[in-house]
Each structure stands twice: as C-alpha cells, then as structure tokens.
Design a protein around this motif. Structure first.
Motif, PDB file in Angstrom:
ATOM      1  N   ALA A 180       1.173  -1.086   0.051  1.00 44.19           N
ATOM      2  CA  ALA A 180       0.011  -0.116  -0.023  1.00 44.19           C
ATOM      3  C   ALA A 180       0.784   1.118   0.164  1.00 44.19           C
ATOM      4  CB  ALA A 180      -0.827   0.029   1.290  1.00 44.19           C
ATOM      5  N   HIS A 181       0.486   2.339  -0.285  1.00 45.67           N
ATOM      6  CA  HIS A 181       1.232   3.457  -0.178  1.00 45.67           C
ATOM      7  C   HIS A 181       1.659   3.776   1.218  1.00 45.67           C
ATOM      8  CE1 HIS A 181       2.368   7.821  -0.675  1.00 45.67           C
ATOM      9  NE2 HIS A 181       2.246   7.889  -2.142  1.00 45.67           N
ATOM     10  N   GLY A 182       2.829   4.384   1.259  1.00 46.15           N
ATOM     11  CA  GLY A 182       3.368   4.641   2.783  1.00 46.15           C
ATOM     12  C   GLY A 182       2.530   5.684   3.571  1.00 46.15           C
ATOM     13  N   SER A 183       1.606   6.411   2.848  1.00 43.68           N
ATOM     14  CA  SER A 183       0.888   7.490   3.531  1.00 43.68           C
ATOM     15  C   SER A 183      -0.274   6.934   4.032  1.00 43.68           C
ATOM     16  CB  SER A 183       0.615   8.633   2.630  1.00 43.68           C
ATOM     17  OG  SER A 183      -0.299   8.277   1.269  1.00 43.68           O
ATOM     18  N   MET A 184      -0.597   5.831   3.608  1.00 39.81           N
ATOM     19  CA  MET A 184      -1.913   5.155   4.051  1.00 39.81           C
ATOM     20  C   MET A 184      -1.784   3.585   4.589  1.00 39.81           C
ATOM     21  SD  MET A 184      -4.269   6.298   1.060  1.00 39.81           S
ATOM     22  CE  MET A 184      -3.165   6.112  -0.297  1.00 39.81           C
ATOM     23  N   GLU A 206      -2.419   1.862   6.733  1.00 40.54           N
ATOM     24  CA  GLU A 206      -3.760   1.049   7.328  1.00 40.54           C
ATOM     25  C   GLU A 206      -4.460   0.342   6.106  1.00 40.54           C
ATOM     26  OE1 GLU A 206      -5.413   4.891   5.849  1.00 40.54           O
ATOM     27  OE2 GLU A 206      -3.375   4.302   7.004  1.00 40.54           O
ATOM     28  N   LEU A 207      -4.066   0.621   4.915  1.00 42.82           N
ATOM     29  CA  LEU A 207      -4.590  -0.248   3.672  1.00 42.82           C
ATOM     30  C   LEU A 207      -3.673  -1.305   3.272  1.00 42.82           C
ATOM     31  CD1 LEU A 207      -5.806   2.546   1.511  1.00 42.82           C
ATOM     32  CD2 LEU A 207      -6.876   1.263   3.215  1.00 42.82           C
ATOM     33  N   GLY A 208      -2.675  -1.609   4.131  1.00 41.27           N
ATOM     34  CA  GLY A 208      -1.625  -2.752   3.765  1.00 41.27           C
ATOM     35  C   GLY A 208      -1.344  -3.554   4.811  1.00 41.27           C
ATOM     36  N   VAL A 209      -0.306  -4.751   4.627  1.00 39.71           N
ATOM     37  CA  VAL A 209       0.049  -5.367   5.764  1.00 39.71           C
ATOM     38  C   VAL A 209       1.517  -5.393   5.565  1.00 39.71           C
ATOM     39  CG1 VAL A 209       0.041  -8.025   6.783  1.00 39.71           C
ATOM     40  CG2 VAL A 209      -2.047  -6.670   5.714  1.00 39.71           C
ATOM     41  N   ASN A 210       2.089  -4.860   6.624  1.00 43.71           N
ATOM     42  CA  ASN A 210       3.722  -4.780   6.658  1.00 43.71           C
ATOM     43  C   ASN A 210       4.534  -5.928   6.943  1.00 43.71           C
ATOM     44  OD1 ASN A 210       6.178  -3.829   7.285  1.00 43.71           O
ATOM     45  ND2 ASN A 210       5.531  -1.792   7.387  1.00 43.71           N
ATOM     46  N   ALA A 211       5.077  -6.478   5.929  1.00 39.35           N
ATOM     47  CA  ALA A 211       5.845  -7.690   6.161  1.00 39.35           C
ATOM     48  C   ALA A 211       7.082  -7.542   7.095  1.00 39.35           C
ATOM     49  CB  ALA A 211       6.503  -8.296   4.925  1.00 39.35           C
ATOM     50  N   ILE A 212       7.754  -6.356   7.010  1.00 40.93           N
ATOM     51  CA  ILE A 212       8.753  -5.991   7.961  1.00 40.93           C
ATOM     52  C   ILE A 212       8.539  -6.170   9.294  1.00 40.93           C
ATOM     53  CG2 ILE A 212      10.433  -4.390   8.542  1.00 40.93           C
ATOM     54  CD1 ILE A 212      10.762  -3.722   5.513  1.00 40.93           C
ATOM     55  N   TYR A 213       7.496  -5.661   9.836  1.00 38.49           N
ATOM     56  CA  TYR A 213       6.587  -5.850  11.020  1.00 38.49           C
ATOM     57  C   TYR A 213       6.637  -7.323  11.445  1.00 38.49           C
ATOM     58  CZ  TYR A 213       5.457  -0.971  11.096  1.00 38.49           C
ATOM     59  OH  TYR A 213       5.434   0.478  11.039  1.00 38.49           O
ATOM     60  N   LYS A 214       6.250  -8.047  10.664  1.00 35.52           N
ATOM     61  CA  LYS A 214       6.087  -9.645  10.788  1.00 35.52           C
ATOM     62  C   LYS A 214       7.607 -10.104  11.154  1.00 35.52           C
ATOM     63  CE  LYS A 214       1.948 -10.679   7.999  1.00 35.52           C
ATOM     64  NZ  LYS A 214       1.519 -11.431   6.972  1.00 35.52           N
ATOM     65  N   ALA A 215       8.407  -9.684  10.155  1.00 39.67           N
ATOM     66  CA  ALA A 215       9.992 -10.170  10.333  1.00 39.67           C
ATOM     67  C   ALA A 215      10.533  -9.636  11.833  1.00 39.67           C
ATOM     68  CB  ALA A 215      10.675  -9.735   9.129  1.00 39.67           C
ATOM     69  N   GLY A 216       9.942  -8.362  12.094  1.00 30.87           N
ATOM     70  CA  GLY A 216      10.395  -7.892  13.380  1.00 30.87           C
ATOM     71  C   GLY A 216      10.112  -8.603  14.527  1.00 30.87           C
ATOM     72  N   GLY A 271      14.038  -6.696   2.764  1.00 29.10           N
ATOM     73  CA  GLY A 271      12.547  -6.428   2.802  1.00 29.10           C
ATOM     74  C   GLY A 271      12.393  -4.829   2.289  1.00 29.10           C
ATOM     75  N   GLY A 272      11.101  -4.963   1.572  1.00 25.41           N
ATOM     76  CA  GLY A 272      10.608  -3.815   1.038  1.00 25.41           C
ATOM     77  C   GLY A 272      11.499  -3.263  -0.402  1.00 25.41           C
ATOM     78  N   ASN A 273      10.651  -2.302  -0.883  1.00 19.84           N
ATOM     79  CA  ASN A 273      11.312  -1.784  -2.300  1.00 19.84           C
ATOM     80  C   ASN A 273      11.634  -0.248  -2.182  1.00 19.84           C
ATOM     81  OD1 ASN A 273      11.428  -4.268  -3.884  1.00 19.84           O
ATOM     82  ND2 ASN A 273       8.943  -4.255  -3.895  1.00 19.84           N
ATOM     83  N   THR A 274      10.861   0.476  -1.175  1.00 16.50           N
ATOM     84  CA  THR A 274      10.944   1.859  -1.247  1.00 16.50           C
ATOM     85  C   THR A 274      10.204   2.215  -0.049  1.00 16.50           C
ATOM     86  OG1 THR A 274      10.355   3.718  -2.443  1.00 16.50           O
ATOM     87  CG2 THR A 274       8.693   2.062  -2.540  1.00 16.50           C
ATOM     88  N   VAL A 275      11.050   3.515   0.588  1.00 17.66           N
ATOM     89  CA  VAL A 275      10.585   3.959   1.747  1.00 17.66           C
ATOM     90  C   VAL A 275       8.934   4.405   1.955  1.00 17.66           C
ATOM     91  CG1 VAL A 275      11.333   6.410   1.339  1.00 17.66           C
ATOM     92  CG2 VAL A 275      11.760   5.291   3.723  1.00 17.66           C
ATOM     93  N   ASN A 276       8.260   4.645   0.880  1.00 20.33           N
ATOM     94  CA  ASN A 276       7.009   5.373   0.900  1.00 20.33           C
ATOM     95  C   ASN A 276       6.133   4.281   0.426  1.00 20.33           C
ATOM     96  OD1 ASN A 276       8.237   5.488  -1.704  1.00 20.33           O
ATOM     97  ND2 ASN A 276       6.673   7.126  -2.362  1.00 20.33           N
ATOM     98  N   ALA A 277       6.422   2.868   0.734  1.00 20.58           N
ATOM     99  CA  ALA A 277       5.278   1.997   0.359  1.00 20.58           C
ATOM    100  C   ALA A 277       5.463   0.934   1.458  1.00 20.58           C
ATOM    101  CB  ALA A 277       5.738   1.323  -1.051  1.00 20.58           C
TER     102      ALA A 277
END
Length: 373
Positions: free
Chosen positions: A189-193, A195-205, A236-242
């Motif tokens: 999801a967009h980094g500004s929203m 709540e619309l996504g599920v953060n895989a890095i948080y799961k890894a954390g 993890g991740g591709n860009t800071v704003n996603a």
C-alpha cells in the motif's frame, strides 16, 4: 610428480585457482587423481556440475575390516576485499610460513593426505586399506560432499580423518548446522496510508524478537557447550514510501549432539507461524566419545607433536564429515590437519611448513595402525 615432498606439493596445489564461487576444482582434482593412480590407487571422479569434480581413490581392502578414510576439500574461499602482500596462488614462503589462498584451509591438509597415501601405498595389499576422498564445493555449505554421498562411490569406511586446519591437534567433532530463510508476506500500500496494507517487515521484526530469545531447552554438551542461533541477513521492501509486501531473514543455528533437528524445526515454525521456512542446510553434529579405542590411539599418535597431551576438544566450524557419515554411519571421526584454524579465510593466509611435514608423519602412523596385521 612422485618426487614432490609435502611442502612442494602444497605449493603445486595452491597454484590451482579453485576459488568458490565458481570453484572449478576439475584441474586440481585430475592432478591429484593422476598422482594417486600413479601410486597404484583405483581412482574415480565425480562431477555434480560442470568442472565441480570430487575424487575417490582406494588401495588395499579386505573383508575383515572396513578401510580408513582420509578426506579434504579442494575449493577455497574468495580472496576478500583487502589487498594481499603475497601472491595468493604462487606458494610464496617466508621462514616457516607458506602463504596462499587455501594454505591452511585446506590444501596443506590435502597434500599431507596425498603424501601419506603415497608412502603407504605399497604396503596396503591384504590389509583393510584406505580410501582418499577429495571433495569439491565444501565452502559455502558442503554441497559437493552432499552430492557425493548420494552416489555409490564412497563405499565403506571404518573410521574417518578430516584434514581441516587444527594445528595437528585431534578434534573429536563439531556442531551441527540448521540454516534457513524465513520469508514473510504482506500487502502493499502507499506509505501515507499504511492502514490499507500489511507490513511484512513488522512480521519479520516480531520474529526477530522471538528468535533473539529463543530457548532451545536442551542441556549443554560437556565439550561443545550450548547450541547457538544467529540471524545473519535481513531483506525487505522496495522503497521507503510503500508498505512492504515481502521480507525475509536468514538464520544460522548450530546444534549439539542429542538434539532432534526435526523437533527443533517444528518448534521454530510454531514460534514464528507467519513465516515460510526454506531450509537449505540440515547437517547433524559430528561427535565421537574421546574414550573410544581408536580415538585414544589417535591421541597417542599426535602426542609427540603437541605441547600437551590431547584432550577432548571440538572444531568451531562445519566439515564434510557431516555428509560422509550419512554413508560411513557410526565411523569414529577426528578432525586433524596441519593448517591454522585462525588463518582460514584470512588475507595473507599461511600455514607452517613444519606442521605440514608433521601431519604427513601423523597420517602415515594412523594408516599403518589401522592396517596393521
């Protein structure tokens, strides 16, 4: 070729560039194999990939007792980022030190095995004999020995000598290895929203926090001590704003005798249920009780070359023994070679020339002891 001594043979082996990756052990393997054939050994070659060549050579043999196996690997690690002051492939020497990539880890050990095999070759008929196993692709996961163990080439062995660097101190085993990537999926999801996504890095954390305090619930081994766990990589991740939809961590566990690897992995999966585990190394510990009769004889052979009588110690690193013992099940095993363990993978790697000569004498004594009437 047959006139070389142990030091000059080590120099010859160092001149083969067998840096892994890519390896290219074929020329070095064929060189060693040709010598063994010249000395009367029956030699077989095995390539699990193009130019990734292992050698299995035999002499002697009878029905009363399985042969003694002496093993070493032909590949070496990359040179590293630091500049060398010696040519890593020329076999330069300075006093007692012989320099080169693989000098300690472990072409000196391979040279000593070859020279001991040559010395004993004419006296092996009608004895249990020996089998020399020189492997490709040990560095980075013992891949070559794993492939070789799936073939029928190894035959039998009643005991195993692994010529890895120990300064000629006989070590009675090493820890096992379980390595895996734990992969986590999310929803982008967009980094500004977020709540619309599920953060895989948080799961890894969350998994990292659990793994840092992981309780193996297993008693310390009297010699190897505790099992260990290290997280060595994280992605993890591709860009800071996603919101990242994928993340992974790389985990290295070292186990001690008595641990059940399948039960361990089951416990890991239960502890990080959101992870998909990709296990790429699963090798059991290597351990022979120091009271075992043959181990005691090895200790006696090594004693004159050491500053103190040998006691039960184990290696900090993995060896091909973990794979070879899948075939040579139950064979007592020592890790014993001329190299300096602290020199392994170092810039300006070197080995003591005197220790190479000593290791030839040690291996000769072990062969004659095993093959005595």
């Amino acid at each position: 070729m047959a006139t070389q001594d142990a030091v000059s043979l080590t120099k010859s082996l160092l001149r083969f560039d067998t840096v892994n990756p890519p390896g290219r052990e074929r020329d070095c393997a064929r060189y060693a194999g040709a010598m063994l054939q010249e000395w009367g050994f029956s030699v077989e070659f095995f390539e699990y990939q193009e130019s990734r060549t292992s050698v299995v050579a035999r002499a002697g043999g009878n029905e009363r007792k399985a042969p003694l196996c002496l093993t070493g690997h032909l590949d070496v690690v990359p040179l590293g980022a630091r500049a060398w002051t010696k040519d890593p492939f020329n076999g330069d020497s300075d006093g007692d030190r012989l320099y080169g990539r693989g000098a300690s880890d472990m072409k000196a050990g391979v040279a000593a095995i070859l020279l001991a095999a040559r010395s004993c070759s004419k006296s092996l008929n009608n004895t249990p004999g020996i089998v020399v196993v020189l492997t490709a692709a040990e560095e980075g996961g013992c891949v070559g020995s794993a492939q070789l163990a799936r073939t029928q080439l190894l035959g039998k062995a009643g005991a195993l000598v692994v010529g890895e660097p120990t300064s000629n101190y006989p070590l009675v085993g090493h820890k096992g290895s379980v390595k895996f990537h734990a992969r986590f999926k999310g929803v982008s999801a967009h980094g500004s929203m977020p709540e619309l996504g599920v953060n895989a890095i948080y799961k890894a954390g969350k998994a990292l926090a659990m793994l840092e305090g992981f309780d193996f619930a297993t008693p310390d081994h009297p010699v190897m001590g505790k099992p260990t766990l290290n997280v060595g990589t994280i992605e993890g991740g591709n860009t800071v704003n996603a919101v990242p939809d994928a993340a992974s961590i790389g985990v290295d566990i070292r186990t001690v005798p008595g641990m059940d690897h399948e039960a361990l992995l089951k416990k890991i999966r239960a502890s990080i249920p959101e992870a998909e585990l990709e296990v790429f190394s699963n090798l059991k510990p290597v351990w022979t009780a120091p009271e075992q009769e043959w181990i005691q004889r090895v200790f006696e052979v090594c004693k004159p070359y050491l500053s103190e009588p040998p006691a039960a110690r184990t290696a900090p690193y993995m060896t091909d023994a973990a794979n070879l013992l899948k075939v040579y099940a139950g064979a007592p095993t020592v890790v014993l070679g001329p190299g300096e363990a602290a020199m392994a993978h170092q810039t300006d790697e070197y080995v003591s020339q005197e220790r190479i000569r000593q290791s030839v004498a040690i291996y000769e004594s072990l062969i004659r002891d095993w093959c005595r009437p």
